[in-house]
Design an enzyme around this catalytic site. Structure first.
Site, mmCIF file in Angstrom:
data_model
loop_
_atom_site.group_PDB
_atom_site.id
_atom_site.type_symbol
_atom_site.label_atom_id
_atom_site.label_comp_id
_atom_site.label_asym_id
_atom_site.label_seq_id
_atom_site.Cartn_x
_atom_site.Cartn_y
_atom_site.Cartn_z
ATOM 1 N N PRO A 175 54.116 44.317 38.035
ATOM 2 C CA PRO A 175 54.658 45.191 36.984
ATOM 3 C C PRO A 175 53.645 46.147 36.353
ATOM 4 O O PRO A 175 54.040 47.136 35.744
ATOM 5 C CB PRO A 175 55.154 44.190 35.935
ATOM 6 C CG PRO A 175 55.345 42.914 36.663
ATOM 7 C CD PRO A 175 54.317 42.891 37.746
ATOM 8 N N PHE A 203 48.058 34.894 32.160
ATOM 9 C CA PHE A 203 49.193 34.490 31.319
ATOM 10 C C PHE A 203 50.149 33.628 32.129
ATOM 11 O O PHE A 203 49.948 33.424 33.334
ATOM 12 C CB PHE A 203 49.915 35.753 30.782
ATOM 13 C CG PHE A 203 50.428 36.683 31.851
ATOM 14 C CD1 PHE A 203 49.560 37.519 32.541
ATOM 15 C CD2 PHE A 203 51.769 36.720 32.184
ATOM 16 C CE1 PHE A 203 50.027 38.378 33.537
ATOM 17 C CE2 PHE A 203 52.248 37.574 33.178
ATOM 18 C CZ PHE A 203 51.366 38.396 33.847
ATOM 19 N N SER A 233 58.967 41.127 30.563
ATOM 20 C CA SER A 233 58.241 42.050 31.423
ATOM 21 C C SER A 233 56.809 41.560 31.412
ATOM 22 O O SER A 233 56.528 40.530 30.817
ATOM 23 C CB SER A 233 58.356 43.469 30.891
ATOM 24 O OG SER A 233 57.961 43.480 29.548
ATOM 25 N N CYS A 234 55.934 42.258 32.061
ATOM 26 C CA CYS A 234 54.614 41.682 32.284
ATOM 27 C C CYS A 234 53.718 41.764 31.059
ATOM 28 O O CYS A 234 53.395 40.779 30.438
ATOM 29 C CB CYS A 234 53.987 42.366 33.478
ATOM 30 S SG CYS A 234 52.411 41.710 33.933
ATOM 31 N N ILE A 235 53.284 42.960 30.703
ATOM 32 C CA ILE A 235 52.469 43.067 29.495
ATOM 33 C C ILE A 235 53.178 44.025 28.545
ATOM 34 O O ILE A 235 52.732 44.518 27.622
ATOM 35 C CB ILE A 235 51.015 43.499 29.756
ATOM 36 C CG1 ILE A 235 50.910 44.905 30.342
ATOM 37 C CG2 ILE A 235 50.349 42.515 30.667
ATOM 38 C CD1 ILE A 235 49.509 45.469 30.281
#
Lengths: 411, 102
Positions: A161, A346, B100-102
């Site tokens: 992403p 994460f 979502s990712c970041i």
């Protein structure tokens, strides 16, 4: 003799073959891996191809080289998975399995958006998620005289992403180096509500877009590409004009899931997020981008999953309960241009935070902070990928489960 | 963080999303909607129910999912929940903002 079949010889499938070959008793289990393609691509390298940072040879190798001895490598197209009868229908014949691992990955589906796969595809509309797309874009950028560059994400989820954001940052660097940054207007268009959506990363990184003079358009759910008038249009008739559109099309799982009725509406396979067992069939396991688990679609995730999945395959074979262990751990370097990168670490529960990695206080890598060392880490990763990751060798000091050590977490 | 709606102390994150779905009621959803200047209709609730079912089934939410939901099309979804419909509707539904990712 029992049969374990792995579908897909990409990052996840190759790692599983390497993990399992030494752990399953050879007299009892035959392992086969099926993939129609000869070439194995280092997909993170596709980001660097358009900017002439990597060349073709650095991102591809013959896939067979990474399939361990003792594993039966079948180079054929998969027609269908017949999960009721434990059979795989191939281009040429069938293959029975006792245990199946689906590792067929995900790929772009530009034809999902009206006007994207038009006569302008690879002329003014490009992707960089495929080898061919990245190379075509490289050739375009080499001669491009400037104008409106729009970096765009169609819809989530997507493989890696952060890659489109990295693309925008690297483009800024690239054009500056060419002395033509003032001739290029960069706009980042996302369906999400921000470039950095999580609170902590937004605070830590909000300056990056401003510093690089990249415009941001959020909440943009694309309806169509108006390729004749060179603009993208969303469902509330918002328009963003472009001269060069670099888009991340819809990402979908393999069509074989649709043919086999095993996927969701994006052809991703419903998978238990912690055990990686298929929800619908207990002798099917799923790994990497092929799953629908809410983790990032990234090589590091497949790497951490592979370790849990290997344990679970052995537990399953021995009739023991599976470990509910996979925590969504992801670890990604993010290029920010000008030879700097940042690092995020994460999982399902913990958003990326600042701190040090892998050792508390010592680092040497810094989380959510730009540094030259992180950039070197990203470049070094290509070596690690070919020489360690694919072979199923653990990366020292980086565990499959996310560690909170060194992270600035507000509890 | 704690936010009080109708004398109920609700656990929310910094963006105002409920962090404990067990605290959600239709009344609270309607109050959150009012903050976004949305008056809830049966159609709104139909979408909210669909979102809650998807989340309960651990299925990710997306605009595409809305398109295929059979409940509503995307143009209508935007009309019902203006200004980032997934963002607004998930807040009203008391579920986390889509990942979502970041």
């Amino acid at each position: 003799m029992k049969n374990l079949v792995i579908l897909g010889a990409g990052t996840a499938g190759t790692m599983m073959a390497n993990h399992l070959v030494s752990k399953l008793p050879k007299k009892e289990w035959k392992i086969s891996i099926v993939d129609q393609y000869k070439t194995h691509y280092y997909q993170p390298g596709f980001l660097f191809l358009p900017f002439d940072i990597y060349n073709e040879d650095q991102v591809k190798k013959v896939g067979k080289k990474f399939i361990p001895k003792g594993v039966n490598y079948i180079q054929q197209k998969i027609e269908k998975i017949d999960a009721e009868n434990n059979l795989i229908e191939l281009d040429n014949g069938t293959l029975a399995y006792d245990l199946l691992i689906i590792a067929t990955g995900s790929k772009i589906a530009p034809d999902e958006v009206e006007g994207m796969m038009s006569t302008e595809w690879k002329k003014s509309i490009f992707d960089f998620y495929t080898y061919e797309g990245a190379l075509a874009l490289r050739d375009k950028l080499r001669d491009w005289k400037g104008g409106k560059l729009v970096v765009h994400i169609t819809e989530m989820p997507i493989k890696c992403p952060v890659a489109p954001l990295e693309f925008a940052f690297l483009a800024d660097s690239y054009f500056e180096k060419k002395g033509m940054r003032d001739k290029v207007e960069i706009t980042y268009v996302t369906p999400l509500s921000g470039a950095f959506t999580k609170e902590i990363s937004s605070k830590a990184l909000g300056y990056l877009l401003e510093e690089k003079n990249i415009k941001l358009v959020t909440d943009f759910a694309i309806e169509k590409v108006d390729f004749k008038n060179k603009k993208i249009v969303d469902y509330v008739d918002q328009e963003v004009p472009y001269d060069l559109l670099v888009t991340v099309p819809t990402n979908m799982g393999d069509e074989v899931m649709e043919r086999s009725e095993l996927g969701d509406d994006l052809n991703f396979v419903p998978t238990h997020p912690k055990t990686l067992q298929s929800i619908d069939h207990e002798n099917i396991f799923v790994i990497g981008d092929a799953t629908n688990v809410p983790a990032s679609k990234a090589g590091s995730v497949a790497h951490f999953q592979a370790e849990t999945l290997t344990d679970n395959i052995l537990l399953y074979i021995n009739g023991k309960p599976l470990k509910e262990e996979f925590d969504g751990h992801a670890n990604c370097f993010i290029e920010t241009g000008k030879n700097k990168a940042l690092l995020i670490d994460f999982n399902y529960e913990q958003e990326p935070v600042t701190g040090t990695f892998p050792f508390a206080g010592i680092g040497p890598l810094r989380l959510l902070k730009e540094s030259i060392l992180n950039h070197w880490g990203k470049l070094a990763f290509r070596w690690i990928y070919w020489n360690m990751l694919l072979k199923g060798i653990s990366i020292p000091f980086v565990s499959r489960n996310m560690s909170t050590s060194g992270k600035n977490i507000n509890k | 963080m704690i936010k009080t709606i109708k004398q109920v102390e609700l656990k929310v994150n910094n963006e105002g999303y409920l962090t404990d779905f067990s605290q959600w009621t239709k009344e609270i959803g309607a109050e959150i909607a009012k903050e976004h200047e949305i008056e809830m209709t049966d159609k709104h609730w139909e979408v909210i129910n669909w979102i809650q079912e998807k989340v309960a089934a651990n299925e990710p939410l997306s605009i595409r999912g809305i398109k295929k939901s059979g409940v509503i099309d995307i143009k209508q979804f935007y009309a019902l929940f203006p200004g980032g419909p997934l963002k607004v509707s998930t807040k009203i539904a008391g579920v986390p903002k889509p990942k979502s990712c970041i």
